[in-house]
Design a protein around this motif. Sequence first.
Motif, short mmCIF file in Angstrom:
data_model
loop_
_atom_site.label_atom_id
_atom_site.label_comp_id
_atom_site.label_asym_id
_atom_site.label_seq_id
_atom_site.Cartn_x
_atom_site.Cartn_y
_atom_site.Cartn_z
N ARG A 89 36.42 30.94 2.12
CA ARG A 89 35.95 31.59 3.36
C ARG A 89 35.20 30.59 4.25
O ARG A 89 35.28 30.64 5.47
CB ARG A 89 35.04 32.78 3.02
CG ARG A 89 35.84 34.05 2.71
CD ARG A 89 34.96 35.27 2.84
NE ARG A 89 33.87 35.25 1.89
CZ ARG A 89 33.91 35.79 0.68
NH1 ARG A 89 34.99 36.40 0.28
NH2 ARG A 89 32.87 35.72 -0.12
N ALA A 90 34.47 29.66 3.61
CA ALA A 90 33.74 28.65 4.40
C ALA A 90 34.72 27.82 5.21
O ALA A 90 34.47 27.51 6.39
CB ALA A 90 32.91 27.75 3.48
N GLY A 91 35.86 27.48 4.60
CA GLY A 91 36.88 26.69 5.31
C GLY A 91 37.42 27.46 6.52
O GLY A 91 37.52 26.92 7.62
N VAL A 92 37.73 28.76 6.28
CA VAL A 92 38.29 29.56 7.37
C VAL A 92 37.26 29.73 8.50
O VAL A 92 37.56 29.56 9.68
CB VAL A 92 38.73 30.96 6.85
CG1 VAL A 92 39.28 31.80 7.99
CG2 VAL A 92 39.77 30.80 5.76
N LEU A 93 36.00 30.02 8.09
CA LEU A 93 34.94 30.21 9.10
C LEU A 93 34.74 28.94 9.92
O LEU A 93 34.54 28.99 11.13
CB LEU A 93 33.61 30.53 8.39
CG LEU A 93 33.30 32.00 8.16
CD1 LEU A 93 31.99 32.12 7.40
CD2 LEU A 93 33.20 32.75 9.48
N SER A 94 34.80 27.81 9.24
CA SER A 94 34.63 26.53 9.92
C SER A 94 35.70 26.37 11.00
O SER A 94 35.44 25.94 12.12
CB SER A 94 34.72 25.42 8.88
OG SER A 94 34.73 24.19 9.48
N LEU A 95 36.92 26.79 10.65
CA LEU A 95 38.04 26.70 11.59
C LEU A 95 37.84 27.64 12.78
O LEU A 95 38.09 27.27 13.93
CB LEU A 95 39.31 27.08 10.82
CG LEU A 95 40.61 26.43 11.24
CD1 LEU A 95 40.47 24.94 11.29
CD2 LEU A 95 41.70 26.84 10.26
N VAL A 96 37.35 28.86 12.48
CA VAL A 96 37.14 29.83 13.57
C VAL A 96 36.08 29.28 14.54
O VAL A 96 36.24 29.32 15.76
CB VAL A 96 36.68 31.19 12.99
CG1 VAL A 96 36.29 32.15 14.10
CG2 VAL A 96 37.78 31.79 12.13
N ASN A 97 34.98 28.75 13.99
CA ASN A 97 33.93 28.19 14.84
C ASN A 97 34.44 27.02 15.66
O ASN A 97 34.02 26.79 16.79
CB ASN A 97 32.75 27.73 13.99
CG ASN A 97 31.85 28.89 13.59
OD1 ASN A 97 31.21 29.48 14.44
ND2 ASN A 97 31.83 29.23 12.31
N MET A 98 35.37 26.28 15.06
CA MET A 98 35.87 25.07 15.72
C MET A 98 36.57 25.39 17.05
O MET A 98 36.59 24.56 17.96
CB MET A 98 36.84 24.36 14.77
CG MET A 98 36.87 22.87 14.93
SD MET A 98 38.19 22.22 13.96
CE MET A 98 37.34 21.53 12.60
N ILE A 99 37.12 26.60 17.16
CA ILE A 99 37.83 26.98 18.39
C ILE A 99 36.91 26.79 19.60
O ILE A 99 37.30 26.29 20.64
CB ILE A 99 38.32 28.45 18.31
CG1 ILE A 99 39.35 28.59 17.20
CG2 ILE A 99 38.90 28.92 19.64
CD1 ILE A 99 39.82 30.02 16.98
N PHE A 100 35.63 27.18 19.42
CA PHE A 100 34.67 27.08 20.52
C PHE A 100 34.47 25.62 20.95
O PHE A 100 34.32 25.32 22.13
CB PHE A 100 33.34 27.70 20.07
CG PHE A 100 32.27 27.69 21.11
CD1 PHE A 100 32.27 28.60 22.16
CD2 PHE A 100 31.24 26.75 21.07
CE1 PHE A 100 31.29 28.59 23.13
CE2 PHE A 100 30.25 26.73 22.03
CZ PHE A 100 30.27 27.65 23.06
N LEU A 101 34.51 24.71 19.94
CA LEU A 101 34.26 23.30 20.25
C LEU A 101 35.39 22.70 21.08
O LEU A 101 35.20 21.73 21.80
CB LEU A 101 34.11 22.49 18.96
CG LEU A 101 32.92 22.86 18.09
CD1 LEU A 101 32.89 21.99 16.85
CD2 LEU A 101 31.63 22.69 18.87
#
Length: 529
Positions: A89-101
């Motif tokens: 889940r940490a990997g997926v969440l990291s990816l979701v947050n990355m969209i904003f960057l």
Amino acid sequence: METTDFYAIAAGGIVVSLILVRVLSYLSHLTTAVSVFVSKHLTYPYLIRRHRLLGPWTHFDVLCHLVYVAANVFCLCYPNLLASDAGRRAGVLSLVNMIFLFAGVHLSFVADLLGISLQRYRGSHRAVGWMVAGLAAVHAVAAVNSAAFTLSDSRNLFAIIGIASLGVLSLLFLPCFRQFAYEIFLRAHQVAACLCVYAVWRHLPLGATSCRLYLYIGTGTFLLTCSMQVLTFIYRNSVFTRRGHPRALVTYVGADSNDKSGAKPIKVSVALSRPLRVHPGQYISLRMSAVGWWSWTQSHPFMVTSWSQGEQSTLELFVQPRRGLTADLLRHAHAGSGVSFSFPAFISGPHGVTAPVAQYETVVLMASGFGVAAVIPYLKQLIHGYNARSSRTRRVHLVWQLRTPDLAVAVQPWLNGLLKDDVLDNGYILAISIYLESGDMPTDRMPFGKHERAVICRGLADIPKIVQTEIDGGYIERLPDVQEERGEVLVMASLSNELRDRLRDTVRNHLRDRVRMTELEFQPGYNEN
Ligand SMILES: Cc1cc2nc3c(=O)[nH]c(=O)nc-3n(C[C@H](O)[C@H](O)[C@H](O)COP(=O)(O)OP(=O)(O)OC[C@H]3O[C@@H](n4cnc5c(N)ncnc54)[C@H](O)[C@@H]3O)c2cc1C
């Protein structure tokens, strides 16, 4: 329906409307009280003061960050806390947050799309960056601890590349890199970010459809905003037309070019290929290809000091020479000893938010050093509003803190122009106080120019006293024998960190006196003047 029913509905409607009006007026009072409470306890006071690597963070900033962290931790732990699940889940969440960057390549452009200031957007970008790095670290630790992790698998190799590029990005967050060589910092940041995305793409297993979808959404958003930005840039600079590019005319406006202690100000006039509407407080990003050998790779933000109610065909900028491109500009201007130099230029913008000022009775504009560039357009707009009787403002006070008098001399034509415009009905609303830290002055206070409306004072501006005087409203003429409610006071700041913090504390103590403060897009590095 019978007539009596209509009567009952109308009478009932009137009573309900009266009650509603009463409730709404009560709520509006409550809104003001709540806004003062929130400002006093959340948005004005710092919880973490200004440090070299961190801060300043207000209570509100800390609260927002905590909520953001809590939301991510919740998603990480819910519905169970098994290490393997949490790692995935940490990997997926990291990816979701990355969209904003990856919302865009130019932060100012994305900040404009979101309608927030560049400073706020930068803060959010930084917070999300740290979150992505933290979550990726959790994902990596969980993966390494699992039995399945081997380096012979190319996916794991790309995971290491991704984590390493995130490590480089985290290091680049340190202010020392940015201040030392901004362009190298920027390019290194962009290269590391692209490498990270590529590594993530190669790391994802083929079956991870939702993760790939997040990656595509991020890339799609990035490409979309980039295309929008490129198209705006092409249009704004008339790239494929016969109109010709904008040109920048660079002039040295300092007193003595050999004076080593002086601030050596430069004026840049950008003749546009298409007229442009610029609101007070907005800035442009300027790119000048022929100034230095790699100036074509750089674009620099500068406040637009000129203002007009309609579109402008020439924009004026007031520039402080630093060590990079601005130092090259100074060299060219010096080489001509008084002669202006013209360069081909490209602009993007206008960027940034403009603060509404017309509803305030008193507006105090506080600037230090080159921060005056951010307040000049507001002064022009306020005086125009007063002359056109389209604003409520009846008093405008410019307070300008300076180290040496040469900047004041350079800006004198602009200030004189403002004083000349401010003559409606033989009265005036503009007062100028210049505070000088050093320089020869026969008295502590003397007029600047031939009139009484601008004074030059010795020492540091006494911020609490200035704010208190404006709250008292003694400079506003009121009708005799008429009880008039005092209007609101707005304090706008483009100040050094130290003065800005002092002003913030002062305004916080006067929130109940209907004083508000707004920080402009450009805050000068006063200590480096
Ligand atoms: C919104 C905004 C408005 C500004 N308005 C003005 C203005 O009206 N007048 C003025 O004199 N200065 C203004 N500045 C500051 C100005 O952009 C920098 O001083 C200029 O970019 C320095 O260029 P340089 O190559 O000489 O910098 P360097 O000598 O290489 O660096 C000096 C400092 O400027 C910072 N800097 C360098 N390049 C950039 C960049 N592209 N973007 C942001 N920061 C950078 C560096 O981090 C460093 O702290 C503004 C800055 C911002 C963010």
